[in-house]
Design a protein around this motif. Structure first.
Motif, PDB file in Angstrom:
ATOM      1  N   ALA A  31      21.920  37.887  32.450  1.00 35.20           N
ATOM      2  CA  ALA A  31      22.607  38.296  33.677  1.00 35.20           C
ATOM      3  C   ALA A  31      23.939  37.569  33.826  1.00 35.20           C
ATOM      4  CB  ALA A  31      21.717  38.042  34.885  1.00 35.20           C
ATOM      5  N   GLU A  32      23.957  36.294  33.492  1.00 33.37           N
ATOM      6  CA  GLU A  32      25.193  35.510  33.599  1.00 33.37           C
ATOM      7  C   GLU A  32      26.219  35.984  32.581  1.00 33.37           C
ATOM      8  OE1 GLU A  32      27.500  32.415  35.420  1.00 33.37           O
ATOM      9  OE2 GLU A  32      25.695  33.514  35.986  1.00 33.37           O
ATOM     10  N   LYS A  35      27.688  39.296  33.682  1.00 39.74           N
ATOM     11  CA  LYS A  35      28.645  39.184  34.779  1.00 39.74           C
ATOM     12  C   LYS A  35      30.040  38.841  34.269  1.00 39.74           C
ATOM     13  CE  LYS A  35      29.718  36.627  39.007  1.00 39.74           C
ATOM     14  NZ  LYS A  35      29.267  35.653  40.020  1.00 39.74           N
ATOM     15  N   TRP A  36      30.131  37.902  33.354  1.00 39.78           N
ATOM     16  CA  TRP A  36      31.442  37.412  32.932  1.00 39.78           C
ATOM     17  C   TRP A  36      31.992  38.096  31.693  1.00 39.78           C
ATOM     18  CZ3 TRP A  36      33.789  35.228  36.651  1.00 39.78           C
ATOM     19  CH2 TRP A  36      33.072  34.499  37.603  1.00 39.78           C
ATOM     20  N   GLY A  38      30.746  41.469  30.732  1.00 39.95           N
ATOM     21  CA  GLY A  38      30.751  42.898  30.983  1.00 39.95           C
ATOM     22  C   GLY A  38      29.829  43.746  30.140  1.00 39.95           C
ATOM     23  N   LYS A 104      24.963  49.573  39.376  1.00 37.48           N
ATOM     24  CA  LYS A 104      25.345  48.219  38.976  1.00 37.48           C
ATOM     25  C   LYS A 104      25.330  48.036  37.455  1.00 37.48           C
ATOM     26  CE  LYS A 104      22.453  44.826  39.818  1.00 37.48           C
ATOM     27  NZ  LYS A 104      21.699  43.773  40.535  1.00 37.48           N
ATOM     28  N   THR A 105      24.196  48.376  36.845  1.00 36.95           N
ATOM     29  CA  THR A 105      23.993  48.073  35.425  1.00 36.95           C
ATOM     30  C   THR A 105      23.352  49.264  34.730  1.00 36.95           C
ATOM     31  OG1 THR A 105      23.591  45.755  36.008  1.00 36.95           O
ATOM     32  CG2 THR A 105      22.951  46.437  33.796  1.00 36.95           C
ATOM     33  N   TYR A 126      38.468  44.689  34.752  1.00 35.48           N
ATOM     34  CA  TYR A 126      38.789  43.346  35.252  1.00 35.48           C
ATOM     35  C   TYR A 126      39.983  42.802  34.461  1.00 35.48           C
ATOM     36  CZ  TYR A 126      34.029  43.224  37.254  1.00 35.48           C
ATOM     37  OH  TYR A 126      32.873  43.483  37.943  1.00 35.48           O
ATOM     38  N   ARG A 182      36.303  42.373  44.816  1.00 44.91           N
ATOM     39  CA  ARG A 182      34.882  42.153  44.838  1.00 44.91           C
ATOM     40  C   ARG A 182      34.528  40.969  45.720  1.00 44.91           C
ATOM     41  NH1 ARG A 182      34.014  45.058  40.117  1.00 44.91           N
ATOM     42  NH2 ARG A 182      31.904  45.404  40.911  1.00 44.91           N
ATOM     43  N   ASP A 184      32.961  38.437  44.950  1.00 46.05           N
ATOM     44  CA  ASP A 184      33.088  37.156  44.245  1.00 46.05           C
ATOM     45  C   ASP A 184      34.550  36.767  44.035  1.00 46.05           C
ATOM     46  OD1 ASP A 184      33.950  38.801  42.203  1.00 46.05           O
ATOM     47  OD2 ASP A 184      32.308  38.349  40.830  1.00 46.05           O
ATOM     48  N   ARG A 186      36.901  38.469  42.390  1.00 45.87           N
ATOM     49  CA  ARG A 186      37.564  39.168  41.292  1.00 45.87           C
ATOM     50  C   ARG A 186      38.024  40.551  41.744  1.00 45.87           C
ATOM     51  NH1 ARG A 186      33.946  39.280  36.111  1.00 45.87           N
ATOM     52  NH2 ARG A 186      32.357  39.919  37.630  1.00 45.87           N
ATOM     53  N   ASP A 237      28.017  46.164  32.730  1.00 49.41           N
ATOM     54  CA  ASP A 237      28.367  46.145  34.144  1.00 49.41           C
ATOM     55  C   ASP A 237      29.112  47.437  34.429  1.00 49.41           C
ATOM     56  OD1 ASP A 237      29.542  45.832  36.616  1.00 49.41           O
ATOM     57  OD2 ASP A 237      30.824  44.165  36.029  1.00 49.41           O
TER      58      ASP A 237
END
Length: 268
Positions: A31-32, A35-36, A38, A104-105, A126, A182, A184, A186, A237
């Motif tokens: 998951a991490e 997120k970063w 993609g 989302k995914t 992004y 977003r 967060d 971003r 993502d």
């Protein structure tokens, strides 16, 4: 031991050393990374539907389509009644742009692959936004875009019948920010095949801006192209990664099994 390797400078990570896909630490690391980076790839897992669903449910609530949580991606109408619609996926797009809260995914597992073509490309909106010149960021800030099924389907059927247009227009449209800030902090771009027009601009100017941004966002430095191998698991993502299937013969055996995870952040 789990290890990760970047797939391209701006997006994507390959995960190796996975022994238990459902173990909490594995889920957390996936998951991490997702997120970063993609896009996440694990080769050679050969997940069956039950295992793919168990993994997907660890990530969130799975969407049911047509009474099933597993969607078969195939251009064979005997495998997928929506095969004709899937031809639209040959164009860059985000899923769920006509919904208030986008998907989302997405996860895909490869059951059969095409002999020629049939890869999947991803591009990070992004990274595309972060690398825009400052004057362009200011130019796009505050613009709103109407997304529709019709816009995407006209790329497949540029000379549609009245019946086709009427069918497309039954589907809902949705107005989204061009630049999505977003929660967060971003920012990403909400563009792609479903982007019909920019609110308040003349049609020609609107189309020019959308085409310009799509070309910018899908340049090679922001992309990762995946060549499928049987048994691959790929997840991404969907809110920030444009994606498209590379063309292949419709008679190909290429079959991917897909799950989608409900989103939890509405378009601003």
């Amino acid at each position: 031991m789990i290890e990760t390797k970047a797939l391209s400078p701006h997006l994507g990570v390959e995960v190796t050393g996975v022994e238990d896909l459902l173990e909490d630490t594995t889920i957390s690391r996936c998951a991490e990374a997702l997120k970063w980076r993609g896009v996440l790839l694990v080769r050679g897992l050969h997940l069956d539907d039950e295992a793919q669903l168990a993994f997907s449910r660890k990530l969130g609530e799975v969407v049911t389509l047509g009474g099933s949580e597993i969607f078969k991606v195939s251009l064979d109408p005997s495998k997928n009644p929506a095969a004709e619609y899937l031809k639209g996926t040959f164009h860059w797009h985000l899923d769920g742009t006509t919904d208030k809260v986008p998907i989302k995914t997405t996860t895909l597992t490869a059951r059969h692959v095409a002999m020629v073509g049939g890869g999947t490309e991803f591009s990070s909106t992004y990274a595309a936004y972060e690398n825009l010149p400052e004057q362009d960021r200011k130019r796009y800030e505050g613009l709103r875009v109407v997304h529709s099924l019709e816009a995407a389907q006209r790329l497949v059927h540029p000379d549609p019948t009245e019946e086709q247009v009427a069918l497309w227009r039954r589907a809902p449209t949705h107005e989204n920010p061009l630049v999505w800030q977003r929660r967060d902090g971003r920012r990403s771009l909400v563009i792609g095949a479903t982007a019909d027009h920019i609110v308040g601009l003349e049609p020609a100017e609107s189309r020019a801006v959308l085409d310009e941004l799509l070309t910018w966002s899908t340049q090679e430095r922001f992309r990762y192209s995946h060549e499928w191998q049987v048994g691959d698991l790929v997840m991404w993502d969907n809110t920030g990664m444009l994606h498209r299937a590379l063309r292949y013969d419709p008679s190909s055996e290429r079959t991917l099994h897909r799950t989608t995870i409900f989103g939890d952040e509405a378009f601003a």
